[in-house]
Design an enzyme around this catalytic site. Structure first.
Site, PDB file in Angstrom:
ATOM      1  NE  ARG A 273      -2.608   0.625   3.622  1.00  0.00           N
ATOM      2  CZ  ARG A 273      -1.907   1.389   4.557  1.00  0.00           C
ATOM      3  NH1 ARG A 273      -1.892   2.782   4.281  1.00  0.00           N
ATOM      4  NH2 ARG A 273      -1.408   0.847   5.793  1.00  0.00           N
TER       5      ARG A 273
ATOM      6  CE1 TYR B 295     -14.423  20.255  -7.130  1.00  0.00           C
ATOM      7  CE2 TYR B 295     -13.203  19.062  -5.399  1.00  0.00           C
ATOM      8  CZ  TYR B 295     -13.738  19.126  -6.549  1.00  0.00           C
ATOM      9  OH  TYR B 295     -14.106  17.935  -7.222  1.00  0.00           O
TER      10      TYR B 295
ATOM     11  CG  ASP C  92      -7.204  22.865  -5.314  1.00  0.00           C
ATOM     12  OD1 ASP C  92      -6.676  22.814  -6.358  1.00  0.00           O
ATOM     13  OD2 ASP C  92      -8.453  22.128  -5.012  1.00  0.00           O
TER      14      ASP C  92
ATOM     15  CE  LYS D 209     -11.010  18.528 -12.011  1.00  0.00           C
ATOM     16  NZ  LYS D 209     -11.279  17.760 -10.661  1.00  0.00           N
TER      17      LYS D 209
END
Length: 397
Positions: free
Chosen positions: A61, A114, A187, A212
């Site tokens: 992980r 956001y 961000d 994105k």
């Protein structure tokens, strides 16, 4: 070719030989991209390594070859000491925030962040005893820091702001925040870690939705948080480890592949976006364009100071008209898809007004607020499509 160690054919059963067959024990052939290692179990070299508390690399992980390559490439691009990976952009925001906050702390959050980040602040942070106050992104850095109290631990920002594209002087905010012992997080998805480097301007944590522009093809989710302070990097990594975040090797490989073409895509999409924004500003149905790279924009000087270019995402305001007329504009489009994400190769459009309802300092406009993402289609085709939409808007208006 590297030699593969085979299981001894004597003293073990056929079943055991099949379980162990094909195990690779040599160096891999070198390729352009990193190997995609798929494994939850990590085989350690000796007994002492089993409980090495200084290493996260005791379980798959934590990431293997493709993850390491992506983190290294992102660190180089961001100018970071280290980068953590998360399964989405929102997870990067929430994971980074939870890593540095505790009950009793307070966050000052820009009112234009956001919408899912805001939902996290309102629905999760407050439930765990962390205060949240929203501020007008048009506040001066000095006025913003005047809001900070003894409990204020973090300032969350997004510049340009989501949907409304206001810009903040992040360098000035970061300098004043450091003097008060307050962390800063931004961000930076619009800048993609390439057009703008928050860490170079003193911001403590640079977060972006790799989904994105870094991914670039609208087919993989991921987020990142980057920092320069080694202690903060370790704090972020602890947060990832403790909360159990992980991303797949395939997704890490795809994200690294997207990163290789990021400069070329951003250049093409940003330049086309600016030309289309200029065209829209001259159309009689348009009241205004929200694009900081557009000469004459309210924040153009700040953009020109800090950014090396623009991406393809911006907003514009239709002149008058009802929500139904805005829908007519969208429904007439044939090339622009109607979708909420952005940063891929395709052009997208949405109406933004329904998302502004929870803001405390929402600006008012002369008509419906639209958002466009400019993809890699031929520019003249996109302009013709927008003209088709504006004609439909005029007819409905």
């Amino acid at each position: 070719m590297a030699q593969v160690r085979s299981t001894p054919s004597t003293r073990v059963t056929q079943e055991t030989r099949l379980i162990r067959a094909g195990a690779h024990d040599g160096e891999l052939v070198k390729t352009v991209g990193p190997p995609i290692q798929k494994g939850s179990t990590v085989l350690l070299p000796n007994a002492a390594a089993l409980y090495d508390d200084d290493s996260f690399l005791t379980y798959g992980r934590a990431g293997l070859a493709a993850h390491d390559a992506l983190r290294q490439a992102l660190s180089e691009m961001e100018g970071a000491e280290g980068v953590c990976l998360y399964p989405s952009g929102l997870a990067a925001v929430t994971g980074a925030v939870l890593a540095v906050l505790k009950a009793g702390d307070e966050v000052l959050a820009a009112d234009n962040i956001y919408k899912p980040s805001r939902r996290f602040c309102d629905n999760v942070l407050k439930r765990y005893g962390i205060g949240v106050r929203y501020f007008d992104p048009r506040l001066s850095p000095e006025a913003l820091l005047d809001l900070a109290g003894e409990r204020t631990r973090l300032i969350m920002m997004e510049s340009p702001g989501s949907l409304t594209f206001e810009m903040m002087d992040l360098a000035a905010v970061a300098e004043l925040a450091k003097a008060k012992g307050v962390l800063t997080l931004t961000d930076n998805t619009w800048g993609a870690g390439y057009l703008f480097k928050p860490l170079e301007h003193g911001v403590d944590i640079s977060v972006q939705a790799l989904t994105k522009y870094v991914g670039g093809h609208s087919d993989v989710f991921m987020g990142s948080a980057a920092a320069r302070d080694p202690a903060l990097v370790h704090q972020l990594a602890d947060g990832v480890h403790n909360l159990g975040w992980s991303v797949s090797a395939d997704d890490a490989y795809q994200m690294l592949r997207g990163l290789r073409t990021l400069p070329a895509r951003l250049k093409a999409q940003g330049e086309a976006g600016l030309r289309i924004a200029t065209w829209l500003a001259a159309q009689p149905e348009v009241a205004g364009v929200l694009h900081p790279a557009l000469p004459g924009a309210a924040d153009h000087a700040l953009w020109a100071r800090d950014y090396s270019g623009a991406c393809g995402l911006f907003g514009f305001v239709l002149k008058g008209g009802s929500p139904q007329a805005a829908d007519a504009f969208l429904d007439a489009l044939q090339l622009f898809g109607l979708g909420f994400s952005w940063g891929g190769f395709e052009s997208l459009a949405i109406v933004s007004d329904p998302q502004l309802g929870k803001r405390k300092f929402a600006p008012t406009y002369d008509g419906p607020l639209m958002r466009l993402h400019i993809g890699l289609e031929t520019e003249q085709d996109l302009v013709a499509d927008l003209r088709r939409g504006l004609d439909a808007f005029s007819a409905a208006r």
